[in-house]
Design a protein around this motif. Structure first.
Motif, PDB file in Angstrom:
ATOM      1  N   LEU A   1       0.625   8.049  13.217  1.00 29.39           N
ATOM      2  CA  LEU A   1       0.033   9.335  13.549  1.00 29.39           C
ATOM      3  C   LEU A   1       0.370  10.349  12.459  1.00 29.39           C
ATOM      4  CD1 LEU A   1       0.879   9.498  17.365  1.00 29.39           C
ATOM      5  CD2 LEU A   1      -1.287   8.848  16.314  1.00 29.39           C
ATOM      6  N   THR A   2      -0.599  11.155  12.092  1.00 30.97           N
ATOM      7  CA  THR A   2      -0.424  12.080  10.968  1.00 30.97           C
ATOM      8  C   THR A   2      -0.053  13.486  11.427  1.00 30.97           C
ATOM      9  OG1 THR A   2      -2.804  12.540  10.979  1.00 30.97           O
ATOM     10  CG2 THR A   2      -2.012  10.796   9.512  1.00 30.97           C
ATOM     11  N   HIS A   3       0.454  13.604  12.655  1.00 31.24           N
ATOM     12  CA  HIS A   3       0.849  14.920  13.161  1.00 31.24           C
ATOM     13  C   HIS A   3       2.229  15.329  12.652  1.00 31.24           C
ATOM     14  CE1 HIS A   3       0.433  18.377  15.693  1.00 31.24           C
ATOM     15  NE2 HIS A   3       1.455  18.077  16.473  1.00 31.24           N
ATOM     16  N   ASP A   4       2.912  14.421  11.989  1.00 36.21           N
ATOM     17  CA  ASP A   4       4.231  14.719  11.436  1.00 36.21           C
ATOM     18  C   ASP A   4       4.097  15.714  10.283  1.00 36.21           C
ATOM     19  OD1 ASP A   4       6.612  14.190   9.509  1.00 36.21           O
ATOM     20  OD2 ASP A   4       7.213  13.202  11.364  1.00 36.21           O
ATOM     21  N   LEU A   5       5.062  16.618  10.170  1.00 36.22           N
ATOM     22  CA  LEU A   5       5.008  17.653   9.140  1.00 36.22           C
ATOM     23  C   LEU A   5       5.059  17.108   7.719  1.00 36.22           C
ATOM     24  CD1 LEU A   5       7.100  20.549  10.707  1.00 36.22           C
ATOM     25  CD2 LEU A   5       4.862  20.798   9.624  1.00 36.22           C
ATOM     26  N   ALA A   6       5.513  15.872   7.556  1.00 37.02           N
ATOM     27  CA  ALA A   6       5.520  15.282   6.216  1.00 37.02           C
ATOM     28  C   ALA A   6       4.104  15.234   5.646  1.00 37.02           C
ATOM     29  CB  ALA A   6       6.107  13.872   6.264  1.00 37.02           C
ATOM     30  N   TYR A   7       3.118  14.994   6.503  1.00 40.15           N
ATOM     31  CA  TYR A   7       1.725  14.933   6.054  1.00 40.15           C
ATOM     32  C   TYR A   7       1.186  16.327   5.740  1.00 40.15           C
ATOM     33  CZ  TYR A   7       1.807  10.071   7.518  1.00 40.15           C
ATOM     34  OH  TYR A   7       2.121   8.738   7.628  1.00 40.15           O
ATOM     35  N   HIS A   8       1.526  17.314   6.564  1.00 40.10           N
ATOM     36  CA  HIS A   8       1.064  18.673   6.288  1.00 40.10           C
ATOM     37  C   HIS A   8       1.694  19.219   5.008  1.00 40.10           C
ATOM     38  CE1 HIS A   8       0.737  18.217  10.758  1.00 40.10           C
ATOM     39  NE2 HIS A   8      -0.483  18.609  10.470  1.00 40.10           N
ATOM     40  N   GLN A   9       2.945  18.880   4.781  1.00 45.45           N
ATOM     41  CA  GLN A   9       3.615  19.335   3.567  1.00 45.45           C
ATOM     42  C   GLN A   9       2.950  18.718   2.336  1.00 45.45           C
ATOM     43  OE1 GLN A   9       7.831  18.426   3.360  1.00 45.45           O
ATOM     44  NE2 GLN A   9       8.221  20.122   1.968  1.00 45.45           N
ATOM     45  N   ALA A  10       2.651  17.423   2.397  1.00 47.56           N
ATOM     46  CA  ALA A  10       1.969  16.759   1.286  1.00 47.56           C
ATOM     47  C   ALA A  10       0.565  17.326   1.102  1.00 47.56           C
ATOM     48  CB  ALA A  10       1.912  15.254   1.529  1.00 47.56           C
ATOM     49  N   ALA A  11      -0.100  17.654   2.221  1.00 45.36           N
ATOM     50  CA  ALA A  11      -1.450  18.212   2.142  1.00 45.36           C
ATOM     51  C   ALA A  11      -1.448  19.553   1.428  1.00 45.36           C
ATOM     52  CB  ALA A  11      -2.038  18.356   3.546  1.00 45.36           C
ATOM     53  N   TYR A  12      -0.483  20.408   1.750  1.00 48.53           N
ATOM     54  CA  TYR A  12      -0.430  21.707   1.078  1.00 48.53           C
ATOM     55  C   TYR A  12      -0.094  21.527  -0.403  1.00 48.53           C
ATOM     56  CZ  TYR A  12       0.431  26.549   0.000  1.00 48.53           C
ATOM     57  OH  TYR A  12       0.351  27.794  -0.581  1.00 48.53           O
ATOM     58  N   GLU A  13       0.815  20.637  -0.691  1.00 43.82           N
ATOM     59  CA  GLU A  13       1.180  20.391  -2.093  1.00 43.82           C
ATOM     60  C   GLU A  13      -0.022  19.914  -2.894  1.00 43.82           C
ATOM     61  OE1 GLU A  13       4.056  17.383  -4.702  1.00 43.82           O
ATOM     62  OE2 GLU A  13       4.482  17.738  -2.565  1.00 43.82           O
ATOM     63  N   ASN A  14      -0.817  19.019  -2.294  1.00 45.49           N
ATOM     64  CA  ASN A  14      -1.996  18.532  -2.985  1.00 45.49           C
ATOM     65  C   ASN A  14      -3.015  19.643  -3.199  1.00 45.49           C
ATOM     66  OD1 ASN A  14      -4.966  16.961  -2.517  1.00 45.49           O
ATOM     67  ND2 ASN A  14      -3.560  16.053  -3.995  1.00 45.49           N
TER      68      ASN A  14
ATOM     69  N   MET B   1       0.834  -1.197   0.000  1.00 41.55           N
ATOM     70  CA  MET B   1       0.000   0.000   0.000  1.00 41.55           C
ATOM     71  C   MET B   1       0.878   1.262   0.000  1.00 41.55           C
ATOM     72  SD  MET B   1      -3.021  -1.369   0.049  1.00 41.55           S
ATOM     73  CE  MET B   1      -4.201  -0.142   0.577  1.00 41.55           C
ATOM     74  N   THR B   2       0.407   2.281  -0.679  1.00 41.50           N
ATOM     75  CA  THR B   2       1.101   3.561  -0.737  1.00 41.50           C
ATOM     76  C   THR B   2       0.242   4.624  -0.065  1.00 41.50           C
ATOM     77  OG1 THR B   2       2.127   2.955  -2.842  1.00 41.50           O
ATOM     78  CG2 THR B   2       2.139   5.280  -2.240  1.00 41.50           C
ATOM     79  N   LYS B   3       0.849   5.420   0.806  1.00 42.91           N
ATOM     80  CA  LYS B   3       0.108   6.473   1.493  1.00 42.91           C
ATOM     81  C   LYS B   3       0.044   7.715   0.624  1.00 42.91           C
ATOM     82  CE  LYS B   3       1.286   5.034   6.184  1.00 42.91           C
ATOM     83  NZ  LYS B   3       2.033   5.395   7.407  1.00 42.91           N
ATOM     84  N   MET B   4      -1.183   8.117   0.311  1.00 44.33           N
ATOM     85  CA  MET B   4      -1.427   9.325  -0.472  1.00 44.33           C
ATOM     86  C   MET B   4      -2.265  10.291   0.358  1.00 44.33           C
ATOM     87  SD  MET B   4       0.033   8.374  -3.373  1.00 44.33           S
ATOM     88  CE  MET B   4      -0.539   9.504  -4.641  1.00 44.33           C
ATOM     89  N   VAL B   5      -2.204  11.561   0.006  1.00 42.47           N
ATOM     90  CA  VAL B   5      -2.951  12.596   0.715  1.00 42.47           C
ATOM     91  C   VAL B   5      -3.907  13.276  -0.255  1.00 42.47           C
ATOM     92  CG1 VAL B   5      -2.743  14.861   1.776  1.00 42.47           C
ATOM     93  CG2 VAL B   5      -1.275  13.026   2.537  1.00 42.47           C
ATOM     94  N   LYS B   6      -5.127  13.511   0.227  1.00 40.05           N
ATOM     95  CA  LYS B   6      -6.159  14.168  -0.575  1.00 40.05           C
ATOM     96  C   LYS B   6      -6.714  15.332   0.229  1.00 40.05           C
ATOM     97  CE  LYS B   6     -10.426  13.075  -3.104  1.00 40.05           C
ATOM     98  NZ  LYS B   6     -11.380  11.992  -3.442  1.00 40.05           N
ATOM     99  N   SER B   7      -6.568  16.553  -0.283  1.00 42.28           N
ATOM    100  CA  SER B   7      -6.910  17.767   0.469  1.00 42.28           C
ATOM    101  C   SER B   7      -8.205  18.402  -0.026  1.00 42.28           C
ATOM    102  CB  SER B   7      -5.783  18.791   0.357  1.00 42.28           C
ATOM    103  OG  SER B   7      -4.583  18.305   0.900  1.00 42.28           O
TER     104      SER B   7
ATOM    105  N   ASP C   1       8.625   8.820   1.212  1.00 41.88           N
ATOM    106  CA  ASP C   1       8.923   7.392   1.348  1.00 41.88           C
ATOM    107  C   ASP C   1       9.190   6.991   2.791  1.00 41.88           C
ATOM    108  OD1 ASP C   1       8.640   7.075  -1.358  1.00 41.88           O
ATOM    109  OD2 ASP C   1      10.787   7.195  -1.799  1.00 41.88           O
ATOM    110  N   ALA C   2       9.773   7.907   3.562  1.00 44.80           N
ATOM    111  CA  ALA C   2      10.110   7.588   4.953  1.00 44.80           C
ATOM    112  C   ALA C   2       8.866   7.321   5.787  1.00 44.80           C
ATOM    113  CB  ALA C   2      10.905   8.735   5.573  1.00 44.80           C
ATOM    114  N   HIS C   3       7.702   7.738   5.295  1.00 43.80           N
ATOM    115  CA  HIS C   3       6.468   7.559   6.062  1.00 43.80           C
ATOM    116  C   HIS C   3       5.525   6.562   5.392  1.00 43.80           C
ATOM    117  CE1 HIS C   3       7.253  10.805   8.956  1.00 43.80           C
ATOM    118  NE2 HIS C   3       7.907  11.365   7.950  1.00 43.80           N
ATOM    119  N   GLN C   4       6.062   5.755   4.493  1.00 44.42           N
ATOM    120  CA  GLN C   4       5.273   4.662   3.928  1.00 44.42           C
ATOM    121  C   GLN C   4       5.331   3.468   4.881  1.00 44.42           C
ATOM    122  OE1 GLN C   4       3.323   5.017   1.411  1.00 44.42           O
ATOM    123  NE2 GLN C   4       4.080   7.054   0.834  1.00 44.42           N
ATOM    124  N   GLY C   5       4.431   2.549   4.683  1.00 45.87           N
ATOM    125  CA  GLY C   5       4.419   1.372   5.555  1.00 45.87           C
ATOM    126  C   GLY C   5       3.191   1.367   6.441  1.00 45.87           C
TER     127      GLY C   5
END
Length: 510
Positions: free
Chosen positions: A447-460, A1-7, A439-443
């Motif tokens: 918890l989605t409080h990491d900034l990697a998720y917020h960065q992906a959210a803004y990009e989306n 599975m691949t983690k994707m973000v949808k904003s 990639d470091a947050h795949q698997g």
């Protein structure tokens, strides 16, 4: 599975009725086109079944001329022109052609549906209905918590336990991520209810109950912490091992810098280090960007756990006196930020609450043009209308829900809310409207409080082409206009009055 973000976007612009109706008409047309294309695709795929049936029968096809007919792969016995022959169709080629046509039509249908989805999210077509639904749910959970706290606590625990067990069974994941995700739909309402219980004398509804509850808890906690760590904030300039904050040319750059700064602090196990960057335009006008990471957990740090509660208080004096707010303000003073300078602030978690507190309670000293927050509960802060706010939150993020309410929706306040979607790795899903998390947050689910998720959210969100987001990004850029003139880094410590400190201050009460 691949983690994707949808904003999805909420607020940030007041579209005219004509604009919304036009977008709705386009979305309806795209949906109708998608349905029609899927119907045609089904017809082609049904033809495949018919061809399979024919190929298994003894049916043959005859022609009066030799050679190939219409490119359908007709085979004959090599007779001359105008000579009758007996030949058969190449059913495999026919089947492949039909399957290809069906797949192409399905792809076109998916593209239409994806475009409709992106338009709906970019223009917040369903935002009002979603927010009303959340508000009704929050009010119901708040009322239930206030009337039957033990029953709600048991039900919440049962749901969280179910999510935790699900994580163990499906992933072997013993973390709290699945447990929190299971109760994400009621987190804001629970915070409201808890606030009502902590401050029972208050008749406040919604997020106001959380702010008043925080005021009660903060008053008690501040007294204890003042005894333990003192009430003097010592601020000093530091030189980090590496310059993690560089020139920012927009909101995306600022978020990337915030993540780099937070990562450097975490990797070194260091005290929270804030960064203050200076920009100077052609007329000599100075602008500043203050970058604030989240809680660091050190016992004598101004950005500790207890300060979060004070920052969320309903009392302005209490928010101003929060150690983390006083630390950042003192660093700004030492850095040379002037009363007439433009100031933008970006923060993660507690850093975002500090940003909202500065814009709410220090607007008499500094000119805060724009703040950007990531995973921060700031819905209840009385931020003035002259300050623009861009908030990034994850749907299942507990920290962002601690304010117990949805963020205000107006031209100056834009909220980006994103959800994590687990996409099969076999390329069977359409991911054109989503953004992949690092990639470091795949698997396993985390918890989605990491900034990697917020960065992906803004990009989306930026990929949607939303006029509201574009307007906010342009305003952020104007707040820090000019050439980048460098960054200074600052740390703080708490101490008692009798202890030494490079720069100290007590309560910020006027």
């Amino acid at each position: 599975m691949t983690k994707m973000v949808k904003s999805s976007l909420y607020g940030g612009a007041s579209y005219s009725t004509a604009t919304i109706e036009e977008v709705q008409r386009i979305c309806t047309y795209l949906t109708d086109c998608a349905s029609s294309l899927r119907a045609q695709a089904t017809s082609w795929l049904n033809s495949v079944m018919r061809i399979v049936t024919l190929s298994n029968s003894t049916t043959s096809w005859c022609a009066k001329t030799a050679g190939s007919v219409g490119g359908l792969g007709v085979s004959g016995s090599g007779l001359g022109p105008n000579q009758q022959m007996h030949c058969s169709l190449d059913y495999s080629a026919l089947r492949a052609s039909c399957e290809h046509a069906g797949a192409q039509l399905n792809n076109a249908a998916q593209r239409c549906q994806t475009l409709c989805d992106m338009l709906s999210r970019a223009y917040s077509i369903y935002a009002d209905a979603e927010i009303r639904s959340r508000q009704v749910t929050n009010e119901a959970v708040q009322l239930a918590t206030r009337l039957a706290p033990m029953t709600v606590a048991k039900l919440t625990f049962a749901q969280a336990l179910g999510g935790w067990v699900y994580g163990i069974v499906t992933e072997g994941n013993f973390g709290a991520a699945h447990a929190l995700n299971a109760i994400s739909w009621q987190q804001e309402g629970l915070m409201r209810g808890v606030g009502s219980l902590v401050a029972p004398s208050s008749d406040a509804l919604g997020g106001a109950s959380v702010a008043q509850g925080a005021s009660v808890v903060g008053s008690l906690g501040a007294g204890v912490m003042n005894l333990v760590q003192g009430n003097q904030v010592s601020v000093q300039r530091v030189e980090p091992a590496a310059a993690t904050v560089t020139a920012a040319h927009g909101t995306a750059d600022a978020i990337a810098n915030l993540r780099a700064l937070s990562g450097a602090n975490a990797n070194a196990g260091d005290y929270a280090t804030i960064a203050i960057s200076q920009y100077v335009d052609a007329d000599g006008q100075r602008s500043w960007l203050v970058t604030i990471p989240g809680t660091d957990g050190h016992g004598d740090s101004p950005l500790g756990w207890e300060q979060n509660v004070e920052l969320m208080s309903s009392q302005s004096v209490q928010r101003r006196n929060a150690d983390s707010a006083r630390m950042v303000v003192e660093a700004m003073r030492q850095a040379g930020v002037g009363a007439e300078d433009n100031v933008a602030v970006i923060g993660h978690s507690q850093g975002g609450i500090v940003a909202a507190t500065l814009a709410s309670d220090y607007a008499d000293e500094f000119r805060f043009e724009h703040i950007v927050t990531a995973g921060s509960p700031i819905a209840n802060h009385p931020i003035g209308e002259n300050t623009w706010v861009t908030s990034v939150e994850m749907e299942d993020e507990l920290v962002a829900a601690l304010d117990g309410d949805v963020n205000p929706r107006n031209e100056q306040w834009l909220t980006i809310r994103a959800q994590v979607v687990n996409v099969p790795s076999d390329d069977s899903a359409d991911v054109s409207s989503m953004t992949c998390v690092d990639d470091a947050h795949q698997g396993k689910y985390e918890l989605t409080h990491d900034l990697a998720y917020h960065q992906a959210a803004y990009e989306n969100a930026a990929q949607l082409g939303s006029p509201a987001l574009q307007a906010h990004d342009e305003h952020f850029q104007s707040a820090i206009r000019g050439d980048y003139a460098g960054t200074t880094y600052w740390q703080g410590r708490m101490s008692h009055a009798w202890q030494d400190g490079s720069t100290t201050n007590g309560d910020a009460t006027p």
